[in-house]
Design a protein around this motif. Structure first.
Motif, PDB file in Angstrom:
ATOM      1  N   ARG A  34      60.925   7.075  27.498  1.00  0.00           N
ATOM      2  CA  ARG A  34      59.638   6.559  27.100  1.00  0.00           C
ATOM      3  C   ARG A  34      59.141   7.487  25.741  1.00  0.00           C
ATOM      4  O   ARG A  34      57.906   7.262  25.191  1.00  0.00           O
ATOM      5  CB  ARG A  34      58.679   6.578  28.191  1.00  0.00           C
ATOM      6  N   ARG A  56      57.904   4.781  38.795  1.00  0.00           N
ATOM      7  CA  ARG A  56      56.585   4.089  38.407  1.00  0.00           C
ATOM      8  C   ARG A  56      55.685   5.469  37.854  1.00  0.00           C
ATOM      9  O   ARG A  56      54.839   5.251  36.881  1.00  0.00           O
ATOM     10  CB  ARG A  56      55.855   3.679  39.575  1.00  0.00           C
ATOM     11  N   GLY A  59      56.313   6.544  34.364  1.00  0.00           N
ATOM     12  CA  GLY A  59      55.617   5.265  33.317  1.00  0.00           C
ATOM     13  C   GLY A  59      56.316   4.306  33.185  1.00  0.00           C
ATOM     14  O   GLY A  59      56.034   3.526  32.356  1.00  0.00           O
ATOM     15  N   ALA A  60      57.285   3.813  34.214  1.00  0.00           N
ATOM     16  CA  ALA A  60      58.042   2.633  34.137  1.00  0.00           C
ATOM     17  C   ALA A  60      57.496   1.387  34.795  1.00  0.00           C
ATOM     18  O   ALA A  60      56.536   1.868  35.579  1.00  0.00           O
ATOM     19  CB  ALA A  60      59.359   3.001  34.674  1.00  0.00           C
ATOM     20  N   GLU A  61      57.710   0.238  34.202  1.00  0.00           N
ATOM     21  CA  GLU A  61      57.282  -0.720  35.066  1.00  0.00           C
ATOM     22  C   GLU A  61      58.448  -1.123  36.139  1.00  0.00           C
ATOM     23  O   GLU A  61      59.466  -0.964  35.743  1.00  0.00           O
ATOM     24  CB  GLU A  61      57.128  -1.950  34.094  1.00  0.00           C
ATOM     25  N   VAL A  62      58.040  -1.080  37.300  1.00  0.00           N
ATOM     26  CA  VAL A  62      58.923  -1.109  38.414  1.00  0.00           C
ATOM     27  C   VAL A  62      58.971  -2.649  38.956  1.00  0.00           C
ATOM     28  O   VAL A  62      58.099  -3.088  39.333  1.00  0.00           O
ATOM     29  CB  VAL A  62      58.757  -0.150  39.468  1.00  0.00           C
TER      30      VAL A  62
ATOM     31  N   ALA B 114      55.873  -7.766  40.831  1.00  0.00           N
ATOM     32  CA  ALA B 114      55.523  -6.761  39.541  1.00  0.00           C
ATOM     33  C   ALA B 114      54.462  -7.387  38.599  1.00  0.00           C
ATOM     34  O   ALA B 114      53.498  -6.676  38.108  1.00  0.00           O
ATOM     35  CB  ALA B 114      56.905  -6.803  38.910  1.00  0.00           C
ATOM     36  N   ARG B 117      51.260  -7.226  40.392  1.00  0.00           N
ATOM     37  CA  ARG B 117      50.852  -5.484  40.306  1.00  0.00           C
ATOM     38  C   ARG B 117      50.071  -5.278  39.210  1.00  0.00           C
ATOM     39  O   ARG B 117      49.178  -4.455  38.679  1.00  0.00           O
ATOM     40  CB  ARG B 117      51.947  -4.805  40.669  1.00  0.00           C
ATOM     41  N   GLU B 125      50.497   1.182  36.500  1.00  0.00           N
ATOM     42  CA  GLU B 125      51.665   0.967  35.948  1.00  0.00           C
ATOM     43  C   GLU B 125      51.186   1.424  34.377  1.00  0.00           C
ATOM     44  O   GLU B 125      50.157   1.377  33.894  1.00  0.00           O
ATOM     45  CB  GLU B 125      51.792  -0.611  35.730  1.00  0.00           C
ATOM     46  N   SER B 126      52.259   2.125  33.717  1.00  0.00           N
ATOM     47  CA  SER B 126      52.039   2.847  32.515  1.00  0.00           C
ATOM     48  C   SER B 126      52.693   1.494  31.583  1.00  0.00           C
ATOM     49  O   SER B 126      52.998   2.110  30.415  1.00  0.00           O
ATOM     50  CB  SER B 126      52.714   3.830  32.337  1.00  0.00           C
ATOM     51  N   ARG B 127      52.487   0.395  31.815  1.00  0.00           N
ATOM     52  CA  ARG B 127      52.691  -0.699  30.855  1.00  0.00           C
ATOM     53  C   ARG B 127      51.475  -0.610  29.818  1.00  0.00           C
ATOM     54  O   ARG B 127      51.255  -1.763  29.425  1.00  0.00           O
ATOM     55  CB  ARG B 127      52.918  -1.988  31.546  1.00  0.00           C
ATOM     56  N   PRO B 132      53.927   5.597  23.226  1.00  0.00           N
ATOM     57  CA  PRO B 132      54.229   6.970  23.266  1.00  0.00           C
ATOM     58  C   PRO B 132      54.479   7.681  21.695  1.00  0.00           C
ATOM     59  O   PRO B 132      55.319   6.811  21.081  1.00  0.00           O
ATOM     60  CB  PRO B 132      55.142   7.369  24.306  1.00  0.00           C
TER      61      PRO B 132
END
Lengths: 233, 135
Positions: A34, A56, A59-62, B114, B117, B125-127, B132
């Motif tokens: 990331r 998660r 920072g991932a989409e899980v 997913a 969520r 979620e860090s989407r 970054p």
């Protein structure tokens, strides 16, 4: 790719990581990736440890499989998820830390130029590649086998580090749930006549990656699995 | 060749009864459209043949001889082995289909969860759309 990737390219490239009981390494791997690529999708393949939570948190989409279905199934889930999320490029990356995120850019370059649909990482194109002897022998055997079966003149076959264009990801449909998916991808690249290229990548063989990865004996199981998947498509 | 229908041993009674019962089940299943014609015919042939072989064992010798095998028992043995392989094959095909179905269900559920969520913002979620910084 001589210039650094644009923010648009970074935002539309999804890194797919299939993980099964990888809580020890997955957090570090996700954070590392990331740094350069924001869209990291971890497919937790029914892990019984804290892999999903760790990924998660990093920072991932899980995307979580309720039960373990195998790496091939997990990657196909990742592809399906990324395509619905609008991915332009997809990169498959191992969860055990044996791939280097710095090489993602190199892998994507032929795709970003629009010249190729698939870039396949090859550990044997890397100058001075250090591959354990028995593993080298088995991989070379797999190369010969793949050349005969799929007709692709590759130097490395079971390398999990690859990049796919959206078009390629839509064409490829993995039905081999377990390890035979690596051969199946090559078959489908060949049958869909996707433009492919091999890109040198470095593989870090650590004690953990060797313990988690396929054992040399697994090569036989992969072969049987692959042959059966060819007989019963 | 002489044969007396009156001399029937206990095994033959049991075997013929079982084969007849299974044959009857096949016919009933076919009539209720729970069995397609081809598999139905195959099962019926199997149970009928087994019944005849039990009732008239000497007939297996005749068939065996015609196939170049000396003993009827050998013919039954070979057919049993062959049948076993066909059975394994059919079971393997069915297992693969079930396996594929299971993977599809697991996949759809995983993606739906997913997406849910993300839509509900559950689980932090860090989407995020922010990119970054690179080193």
């Amino acid at each position: 790719m001589s210039e650094p990737p644009t923010p648009a390219l970074r935002a539309s490239t999804f890194i797919v990581i299939a993980a099964y009981n990888e809580e020890r390494t997955i957090g570090r791997v996700v954070r590392d990736v990331r740094r350069g690529w924001p869209r990291v999708v971890v497919v937790d393949d029914g892990s019984t440890d804290g892999s999903a939570a760790v990924a998660r948190e990093a920072g991932a989409e899980v995307v979580s499989h309720a039960v373990n279905r195998g790496q091939g199934a997990a990657l196909q889930t990742g592809f399906a998820y990324c395509l619905t999320a609008g991915a332009r490029f997809l990169v498959t990356f191992d969860a055990d830390g044996q791939h280097s995120s710095d090489e993602i850019e190199r892998l994507l370059a032929p795709l970003a130029s629009g010249e190729y649909d698939v870039a396949l990482g090859s550990r044997f194109l890397e100058p001075g590649a250090r591959v354990p002897e028995l593993r080298r022998l088995l991989l070379k055997g797999a190369v010969v086998f793949t050349r005969i079966v799929s007709g692709l003149q590759l130097t490395d076959t079971h390398n999990g580090f690859r990049a796919l264009s959206r078009r390629a990801a839509r064409c490829i449909e993995l039905r081999a749930d377990r390890m035979a998916h690596a051969s199946e991808i090559l078959d489908q690249i060949s049958s869909h006549r996707l433009a492919w290229i091999e890109v040198p990548v470095h593989i870090r063989y650590t004690r953990h990656s060797r313990a988690k990865g396929q054992s040399n004996l697994d090569a036989f199981r992969v072969l049987v699995d692959y042959l059966l998947s060819r007989i019963f498509p | 060749m002489t044969h007396s229908f009156a001399v029937v041993n206990a095994f033959q009674i049991l075997g013929i009864t079982l084969c007849g019962g299974f044959g009857l089940l096949v016919v009933l299943a076919a009539l209720r459209k729970r069995l397609r014609p081809l598999p139905g015919a195959a099962w019926l042939t199997l149970w009928s043949s087994a019944g005849v072989a039990i009732a008239r064992p000497e007939l297996t010798v005749v068939v065996a001889n015609k196939l170049g095998i000396q003993r009827g028992a050998d013919l039954i043995f070979y057919l049993a082995i062959l049948g076993m392989f066909v059975g394994f094959f059919l079971m393997y095909v069915r297992m693969r289909r079930i396996d594929e179905g299971l993977t599809t269900v697991v996949r759809r559920l995983a993606i739906a969860e997913a997406r849910h969520r993300i839509e509900t913002g559950e689980g932090d979620e860090s989407r995020s759309t922010e990119t970054p910084t690179t080193d």
